[in-house]
Write a protein that holds these residues in place. Sequence first.
Motif, mmCIF file in Angstrom:
data_model
loop_
_atom_site.group_PDB
_atom_site.id
_atom_site.type_symbol
_atom_site.label_atom_id
_atom_site.label_comp_id
_atom_site.label_asym_id
_atom_site.label_seq_id
_atom_site.Cartn_x
_atom_site.Cartn_y
_atom_site.Cartn_z
ATOM 1 N N ARG A 30 16.858 16.237 2.919
ATOM 2 C CA ARG A 30 17.374 15.246 1.961
ATOM 3 C C ARG A 30 16.741 15.488 0.608
ATOM 4 O O ARG A 30 15.580 15.906 0.523
ATOM 5 N N TYR B 248 16.510 13.406 -3.220
ATOM 6 C CA TYR B 248 16.898 12.253 -4.045
ATOM 7 C C TYR B 248 16.136 12.311 -5.359
ATOM 8 O O TYR B 248 15.186 13.096 -5.499
ATOM 9 N N ILE C 118 14.801 9.969 -8.997
ATOM 10 C CA ILE C 118 14.530 8.673 -9.632
ATOM 11 C C ILE C 118 14.617 8.894 -11.133
ATOM 12 O O ILE C 118 14.017 9.839 -11.665
ATOM 13 N N ARG D 54 7.399 2.865 -9.117
ATOM 14 C CA ARG D 54 8.215 3.071 -7.911
ATOM 15 C C ARG D 54 7.281 3.360 -6.749
ATOM 16 O O ARG D 54 6.113 3.659 -6.942
ATOM 17 N N GLY D 55 7.847 3.339 -5.569
ATOM 18 C CA GLY D 55 7.039 3.624 -4.383
ATOM 19 C C GLY D 55 6.303 2.380 -3.933
ATOM 20 O O GLY D 55 6.886 1.299 -3.885
ATOM 21 N N HIS E 243 4.438 2.430 -0.885
ATOM 22 C CA HIS E 243 4.653 2.472 0.566
ATOM 23 C C HIS E 243 4.138 3.805 1.103
ATOM 24 O O HIS E 243 3.754 4.694 0.333
ATOM 25 N N TYR F 187 16.960 9.485 5.372
ATOM 26 C CA TYR F 187 16.410 8.156 5.077
ATOM 27 C C TYR F 187 16.352 7.323 6.349
ATOM 28 O O TYR F 187 17.322 7.244 7.096
ATOM 29 N N TYR G 292 9.165 3.695 7.132
ATOM 30 C CA TYR G 292 8.373 3.176 6.009
ATOM 31 C C TYR G 292 7.280 2.226 6.500
ATOM 32 O O TYR G 292 7.503 1.420 7.387
ATOM 33 N N ARG H 263 5.437 -0.632 4.428
ATOM 34 C CA ARG H 263 5.508 -1.241 3.095
ATOM 35 C C ARG H 263 4.375 -2.237 2.846
ATOM 36 O O ARG H 263 4.362 -2.920 1.824
#
Length: 134
Positions: free
Chosen positions: A35, A37, A39, A48-49, A51, A116, A121, A123
Motif C-alpha cells: 500500500r 498513501y 499526506i 498527524r499520526g 499511534h 489498511y 492500530y 491509538r
Amino acid sequence: MTDDPKLIELPKFLDERGNLSFIEELRHVPFEIKRTYWIYDVPGGEKRGGHAYRELEEVIIALSGSFDVVLHDGTQEKRFSLNRSYNGLYVPRMMWRGLENFSTNSVALILASDAYDELDYIRDFELFIQEKKG
Ligand code: TYD
C-alpha cells in the motif's frame, strides 16, 4: 533492519534536466509494498499520526518540503527531520509515531507493508506501553 528505525538513502540520478529517484521493494525497502498513501495540504501547526502499528512496517519519504517524524520505542523518543526526497525513514512495527512541523506544501509519501487495517492500530499511548512490555 527490522527492529530499529533507520534512514535509508535512496538512489538518485542528479541531472541538469531535473533529478530522479526510485524505490524497488525488497531492495531499497525491506518489505513487499502492499500500500502507498500520502499526506498533503497539512495546515500550519497540525500533527498527524499519534499511534503505533502492531505489525505494519513503513517507509516515510518527504517527497516535497519538510516535516519531522517523532518515534517512541517505549523507552525513548527520537526525532527525524526529513527534508530530502531521496531519503526514506524505515519505521519498524511497534513504534509510537507522529508527524509534525510540516512546511507549507509538503507531501509525505508512505510505503506500507500491508493493507489498511484499523485493528492493527494502537491509538492509546498507555496501551502501547503495556503491549511493548508484553
Ligand atoms: P490515520 O492513519 O489515522 O491518519 P494519521 O496519518 O493521522 O495517523 O488515517 C486517517 C483515516 O484515513 C482513518 O480513519 C482511515 C483512513 N485511512 C484509510 O482508509 N486507508 C489508509 O491507508 C490510511 C492510512 C488511512
